[in-house]
Write an enzyme that holds these catalytic residues in place. Structure first.
Site, short mmCIF file in Angstrom:
data_model
loop_
_atom_site.label_atom_id
_atom_site.label_comp_id
_atom_site.label_asym_id
_atom_site.label_seq_id
_atom_site.Cartn_x
_atom_site.Cartn_y
_atom_site.Cartn_z
N SER A 124 0.80 -1.23 0.00
CA SER A 124 0.00 0.00 0.00
C SER A 124 0.83 1.27 0.00
O SER A 124 0.51 2.23 -0.70
CB SER A 124 -0.94 0.02 1.21
OG SER A 124 -1.74 -1.13 1.23
N HIS A 175 0.32 4.79 4.26
CA HIS A 175 -0.44 5.34 3.13
C HIS A 175 -0.10 6.82 2.92
O HIS A 175 0.26 7.23 1.80
CB HIS A 175 -1.94 5.21 3.38
CG HIS A 175 -2.43 3.80 3.34
ND1 HIS A 175 -3.76 3.48 3.46
CD2 HIS A 175 -1.78 2.63 3.18
CE1 HIS A 175 -3.90 2.16 3.39
NE2 HIS A 175 -2.70 1.63 3.23
#
Length: 196
Positions: A124, A175
């Site tokens: 991610s 993220h």
């Protein structure tokens, strides 16, 4: 084969992630935390106290379950192929790996600051780095690149971040770190070709 010639780095990274996932599944379960630690998932106490810094890198190629893998690989395929075509494979790899590592480091710092440690894994951070780079590239191309507009890519980024913060067990530090790193790396890596 035509796609592989156009976007070799994106497809190679997808293949590596899939192969690693299959190897993890064949030797145990990808949703087994201890098994994932054996394969190199990130865990702050092991990185800080045992010096297992390699986990910041290896964790980027591990996924907790098939859904986790598919979600990341779909976004990587959609955005990565476009970014690689416009920025080149070497710069794309730099953005992917450096952005992913930045996300891992920020996740580590956040864990240390909070004093709460969780085992983390996933591409991610690197995928968000690709997203961040795409935002910059689209902006530099007057708000549109191929079939993507700046509005579309920003909506995708905002929704992705929102779902991360609204869900439990998501490494939001990775993220946001990856997104910011990808944007900044693209500032240095991408130079729009001037039409003569």
């Amino acid at each position: 084969m035509e796609e592989f010639r156009k976007e070799p780095a994106t497809l190679t990274l997808i293949i590596i992630n899939i192969v690693v996932f299959l190897m993890v599944e064949f030797t145990g379960l990808s949703q087994d935390t201890l098994h994932m630690l054996d394969w190199g998932a990130a865990y702050t106490p092991l990185i800080v106290e045992k010096g297992e810094v390699y986990r910041l890198f290896t964790s980027m190629f591990l996924h907790f379950g098939i859904e986790h893998l598919i979600n990341n690989m779909l976004v990587l395929f959609v955005l990565g192929s476009r970014l690689e075509r416009v920025i080149g494979k070497l710069r794309f790899i730099v953005i992917y790996l450096a952005g992913g590592m930045t996300g891992s480091v920020l996740s580590l710092v956040w864990d240390l600051r909070q004093g709460e440690y969780a085992v983390s894994a996933g591409a991610s951070g690197a995928v968000f780095a690709v997203m961040g780079a795409m935002i910059y590239v689209v902006i530099r191309n007057k708000g549109r690149l191929e079939d993507l507009s700046v509005r579309q890519i920003l909506v995708m980024a905002v929704f992705s971040l929102y779902f991360g913060f609204a869900s439990s067990g998501v490494d939001n530090a990775a993220h946001t770190g990856g997104l910011a790193a990808g944007f900044l790396l693209a500032v240095f890596c991408y130079h729009r070709r001037k039409k003569i």
